[in-house]
Design a protein around this motif. Sequence first.
Motif, PDB file in Angstrom:
ATOM      1  N   GLN A 105       5.091   0.901  12.281  1.00 36.32           N
ATOM      2  CA  GLN A 105       4.707   0.444  10.798  1.00 36.32           C
ATOM      3  C   GLN A 105       4.867   1.729   9.691  1.00 36.32           C
ATOM      4  O   GLN A 105       4.780   2.662  10.149  1.00 36.32           O
ATOM      5  CB  GLN A 105       3.277   0.165  10.901  1.00 36.32           C
TER       6      GLN A 105
ATOM      7  N   GLU B 293       2.561   2.749   8.227  1.00 36.78           N
ATOM      8  CA  GLU B 293       1.517   3.591   8.391  1.00 36.78           C
ATOM      9  C   GLU B 293       1.718   4.482   9.434  1.00 36.78           C
ATOM     10  O   GLU B 293       1.321   5.721   9.397  1.00 36.78           O
ATOM     11  CB  GLU B 293       0.112   2.973   8.428  1.00 36.78           C
TER      12      GLU B 293
ATOM     13  N   ARG C 223       1.218 -11.632  13.172  1.00 39.68           N
ATOM     14  CA  ARG C 223       0.192 -10.695  12.430  1.00 39.68           C
ATOM     15  C   ARG C 223      -0.987 -11.437  12.709  1.00 39.68           C
ATOM     16  O   ARG C 223      -1.203 -12.748  12.573  1.00 39.68           O
ATOM     17  CB  ARG C 223       0.593 -11.010  10.810  1.00 39.68           C
TER      18      ARG C 223
ATOM     19  N   LYS D 284       0.867  -1.259   0.101  1.00 40.29           N
ATOM     20  CA  LYS D 284      -0.017  -0.028  -0.077  1.00 40.29           C
ATOM     21  C   LYS D 284       1.076   1.075   0.055  1.00 40.29           C
ATOM     22  O   LYS D 284       2.114   1.188   0.660  1.00 40.29           O
ATOM     23  CB  LYS D 284      -0.683   0.282   1.208  1.00 40.29           C
TER      24      LYS D 284
HETATM   25 MG    MG Z   1       1.510  -3.668   7.219  1.00 35.82          MG
END
Ligand code: MG
Length: 580
Positions: free
Chosen positions: A361, A363, A460, A225
């Motif tokens: 992260q 993000e 995860r 992403k």
């Molecule tokens: Mg990730």
Amino acid sequence: MQDIIRKRPRSGQAPASTPVAGFATLDARALGRSLVTGLPDGGLNIGYEAVDRHVARGHGNETAIVWLSKEGAREITSYQELAELSSRFANVLKSHGLEKGARVFSAMGREKELYAAALGTWKAGMVFTPLFAAFGPEPFRTRMEIGEANVLVTSRALYERKIAAWREDIPTLRLVLIVGEEAPEGCVALGPALRAASPEYETLHTRPEDPALIHFTSGTTGKPKGALHVHEAVLYHALSGRHALGLRPGIRYWCTADPGWVTGTTYGIISPLVNRATMIVDEAEFDLDRWYGTLQREKVQIWYSAPTAIRMMMRAGKDAAEPFDFSSLEFLASVGEPLNPEAVIWSNEVFGLPFHDNWWQTETGGIMIANTQDADIKPGSMGKPLPGIIAGIVENTGDGLRELPDGEIGELALRPGWPSMMRAYLNEQARYDKCFADGWYLSGDLALRDADGYYWFVGRADDLIKSSGHLIGPFEVESALIEHDAVAEAAVIGVPDETAGEVVKAFVTLNRGAEPGPELERDIRGFARKRLGAAVAPREIVFRNTLPKTRSGKIMRRLLKARELGLPEGDTSTLETEET
Ligand code: MG
Ligand code: ATP
């Protein structure tokens, strides 16, 4: 659980981190503000804060970067020189008619031009996107398409081998700058262009919310992403570097992360420069003797690396470290993957200091949870949220999110609002929206918090294994496996089983001298059973020479699983090391 490592500064050394006054007020934005000045005209710009501000305040002569070339050359760049070089780069962009908001991509190693390009791009009010130089043509192309690249800075070899063939297919791409003195047709040679440009450039007025960075995620769990970050992120880059890594003026700091990855930019360019540290930049990739030699010769004080590198050091054994003097080191930190307790204990023995785990992260744009200088370490734990960051462990009840009590496994979530948080996933609004619920940002990672407030990584969300009613986190199993003398690295997955639902299967690589075979397999399984109990220990162990990893050094468990189940492999654009 391992013993706690109590923190004591080395005798005669000040503690590396200088806690920021008032940090406990939990306002990361206000605290970050106190560490930057803003533009003279009131805006905020990452490039200005990283270099020009220091020059304006009389620190131009201090060393910004010590360059160690692959061939062994050593070169010093001062803050003044870096300010001028990045101004030249900004002027080159301007001379080609590029304007605020233009997207500048880079694909190169740790060359001086990379740092000039990043800083110059920000000073010119444009958006910087670093890519891994080792990508193949397709990963370059898709990222430049998604990111609507306007400019690419790269080497001649990379351009000719990986980009020239499809360049015309990216209609937004207007300028290709080639590092060096010559460029193929249709490109511009950066060397002469920089020399011809003025070393003076007044940073363009940018506001805190203006876009500054696009980082593609590592692609460990699927298609990468593109996370968008804004200039305001610099407040948190300044603050977290100071608090979690102990960055301060003049400190010799070495970040080994590749500049094509978020760590290589945030803590390999912005944070150390904003904090006026001296960065050691070693062009070479991991090479045990060279790295140990760099630590010694450059008298590195703060070292930021990753579990994959630490496990490679462990694999080579303590003897390999023996000839080197690491007495300058004050602080070691690690990020990117779970840091096994064994690695923390090992580093404490070899360097006299434990590695401090950091969790964050692409993000989040900055370190969220860490073992900081002043707190005791529980090996295997990620530490605690940095002041200014509010974390929680949540569960989806089907009717909204519920915060879980200490000790229970759930999704690691954060209260949004710190300055370096992403503002968008490029062209993927729905995927972005899915990250938020009930006032939380959902990380996609599973963790638990213990009664002392320490966070423990479990795995995860996609990697959790459900076996006979047990929830098994791969990290716990992998950490137990690498405690076995023969095991260097481990990756575990769940494979379907008729009675248990799923059972644990482990893929391991071995330390030097260990002989793979049924006997060793039995021995490791027995060892794991003793540590973990029969329900959690791997049912099957297979030996590998290497495990599949992303370019940022993360084990791609989803690939092991897809192969095991005969499913499609999905996006493998960031795969670097193949499974062998
Ligand atoms: Mg990730
Ligand atoms: P993608 O999102 O594309 O699948 P990615 O999540 O690996 O890739 P990054 O943003 O580079 O991309 O990595 C962040 C992730 O790395 C975290 O969500 C976490 O799973 C893992 N990680 C990072 N640091 C740590 C750590 N200290 N302990 C455990 N896991 C970590």
